[in-house]
Design an enzyme around this catalytic site. Structure first.
Site, short mmCIF file in Angstrom:
data_model
loop_
_atom_site.label_atom_id
_atom_site.label_comp_id
_atom_site.label_asym_id
_atom_site.label_seq_id
_atom_site.Cartn_x
_atom_site.Cartn_y
_atom_site.Cartn_z
N SER A 155 0.84 -1.20 0.00
CA SER A 155 0.00 0.00 0.00
C SER A 155 0.87 1.25 0.00
CB SER A 155 -0.89 0.00 1.24
OG SER A 155 -0.10 0.30 2.38
N LYS A 156 0.23 2.37 -0.21
CA LYS A 156 0.93 3.64 -0.19
C LYS A 156 1.57 3.86 1.18
CE LYS A 156 -0.54 8.38 0.00
NZ LYS A 156 0.74 8.81 0.57
N ARG A 157 0.88 3.40 2.21
CA ARG A 157 1.42 3.57 3.56
C ARG A 157 2.74 2.83 3.76
NH1 ARG A 157 -2.69 1.58 6.67
NH2 ARG A 157 -4.15 2.02 4.99
#
Ligand code: GLU
Length: 507
Positions: A262-264
């Site tokens: 994910s972007k996180r």
């Protein structure tokens, strides 16, 4: 493979920046098309106005161009099957929705969001399907006049696909083999909404794949559950003969290997998950991109290509786009998720920086020079790059490595100073300066080295002592390439200036 002409498409929805997983999907479509002498289309699937994000389409096009993933047809490329933006194809979809309605393969439903919500509350696992549609407000349960009246009165409605229960649907996936589904798991999917006079993703996707003569659908694993519905839609239209073959690509996983990337994860571990920098138009949040982080597009392409596919033992993992095209085999793609190994990405970038021509690298650094207000001379910058690039994994690192050639040190690394700069250092450096003043202004590396070393021997100085202080004076620290390569690029006058400055500062 059949004799059908290969035509594949990348069909992103413009809902934000293109994630690195989407880059891989686009790349595999490209490689597959080129491998089989086929064509690649870019279709923008923007029928969901709720999720539309301004700027996303332009971002996708720019990102793929930067990576060298070029299209034969599509948005911004043109072609005979246009328009390629789905929001511009309403008239086409309307006709096909009507075709399904006329054939009794779809029906009109008036249930309001509140009514549907009430059903979901009343019945756990409520699904609009063969078991429930008979008790809902739709054209199967209401008299025809009532349906007409409601439509005439501008009541909002949707068109739903009538899914026959208990039909075995087999999807022959090029990566996963035969995957079979029972149609009873599917609900009567909404194909069209009167509210915005637009079809939903499923209908538009199938109609366009058919009209654009798509032979293979290569897309992310998250679309696998939709594929039986897509097969049923092909059948409902009577298009089985031209149904594309499917290939669903496994997920990209976090670097630790569990769960979807994910972007996180990127924010947490400090790597980009987007090809280009992206500024969210709503929140203003900035996400880093590979381009702005100083990656070369060919490195990103090579790295991404290997996330879920490899060319086998007999070929190197370092591959140009042409080689990727030559070796790519969709059937060899992994069914299991591919771990996102960012370190490997850096390794590739280091490799491609070494391969890249120095003038090109210089040009890529030009904006940085301008930003820092440093005079930019391409030929000179290229020479510096040749000396320092071995130590750089990214373009900003390359700039940092090169910087001391352009900006003389004003401070000196304290650790090196206390270790190397002794009582007699200033006197030695002054004497060295005198020696250099008598040499050619270009200080050619070979002869300068000879002369300086002979002088050190004559004087009975320690070679290490002199060289370390000399380096400290020129670079400001105990780092950098071969000392006499540095002096050759700096030239006599600049070298003398730096010696002078160090003597004054360090005493
Ligand atoms: N618009 C879909 C997406 O955003 C396309 C899926 C497909 O390729 O069929 O991924």
């Amino acid at each position: 493979m059949t004799n059908r002409k290969v035509r594949v498409r990348f069909a992103p929805s413009p809902t934000g920046a293109l994630h690195i997983g989407g880059v891989r999907t686009a790349l595999y479509n490209y490689l597959f098309a080129k491998r089989h002498g086929g064509e690649l289309l870019l279709r923008i699937e923007d029928t969901d106005s709720q999720r539309f994000v301004p700027g996303a389409e332009a971002y996708i096009i720019e990102a793929l161009q930067w990576l060298g993933i070029h299209f034969d047809e599509g948005v911004s490329y043109g072609g005979d099957c246009g328009p390629y933006r789905q929001s511009e194809r309403r008239d086409i979809y309307r006709k096909y929705v009507q075709q399904l309605l006329d054939a009794g393969k779809a029906y009109i439903a008036f249930d309001t969001p509140e009514e549907l919500e009430a059903q979901r509350k009343a019945q756990a696992n409520f699904q609009y399907d063969a078991t429930t549609r008979g008790s809902m407000r739709n054209s199967l349960t209401l008299p025809a006049e009532e349906v007409e009246r409601l439509i005439a009165a501008d009541q909002q409605y949707v068109v739903r696909f009538l899914v026959e229960p208990n039909v075995e649907v087999e999807v022959d996936d090029m990566i996963r083999g035969r995957v079979s589904f029972n149609s009873s798991v599917l609900d009567d999917k909404v194909l069209y909404k009167s509210a915005d006079d637009l079809p939903t993703y499923h209908l538009a996707n199938i109609v366009d794949d058919h009209l654009m003569d798509i032979s293979h659908v290569i897309r992310g694993e998250e679309w696998l559950p939709s594929s039986p519905l897509h097969v049923l839609l092909y059948r409902a239209f009577g298009w089985e003969d031209t149904m594309p073959r499917f290939a669903h690509l496994a997920l990209l996983l976090k670097p630790e290997g569990n769960g979807k990337l994910s972007k996180r994860d990127g924010d947490r571990l400090g790597f980009p998950v987007f090809p280009l920098r992206w500024v969210d138009p709503k929140t203003g949040d900035v996400s880093s991109g590979y381009r702005e982080s100083g990656y070369l597009p060919e490195a990103v392409v090579n790295f991404v290509a290997l996330l879920g596919w490899n060319p086998g033992m007999e070929h190197s993992e370092v591959m140009s786009m042409e080689e990727l095209v030559q070796y790519f085999n969709i059937e060899k793609c992994s069914k299991a998720g591919a771990k996102f190994d960012y370190e490997k990405g850096k390794w590739f970038n280091h490799h491609y920086i070494q391969e890249a021509c120095n003038e090109r690298l210089a040009e890529l650094l030009r904006p940085r020079f301008e930003e820092e207000g440093i005079r930019y001379d391409q030929a000179f910058v290229a020479k510096v790059i040749a000396l320092v690039k071995e130590r750089a994994q990214t373009l900003p690192e390359l700039f940092d490595q090169a910087l001391f050639f352009f900006v003389a040190p004003t401070e000196y690394d304290p650790k090196t100073v206390s270790k190397r700069w002794k009582e007699d250092s200033a006197a030695q450096m002054r004497a060295l300066g005198e020696l250099l003043s008598g040499l050619q202004p270009e200080l050619p590396a070979g002869s300068t080295e000879e002369q300086v070393k002979a002088w050190i021997e004559r004087e009975g100085y320690g070679l290490g002592a002199v060289m370390n202080c000399f380096r400290l004076a020129l670079v400001g620290a105990a780092k950098g390439p071969h000392l006499f390569d540095i002096t050759a690029l700096l030239g006599r006058e600049e070298t003398l200036r730096r010696l002078e400055h160090a003597i004054n500062q360090l005493g």
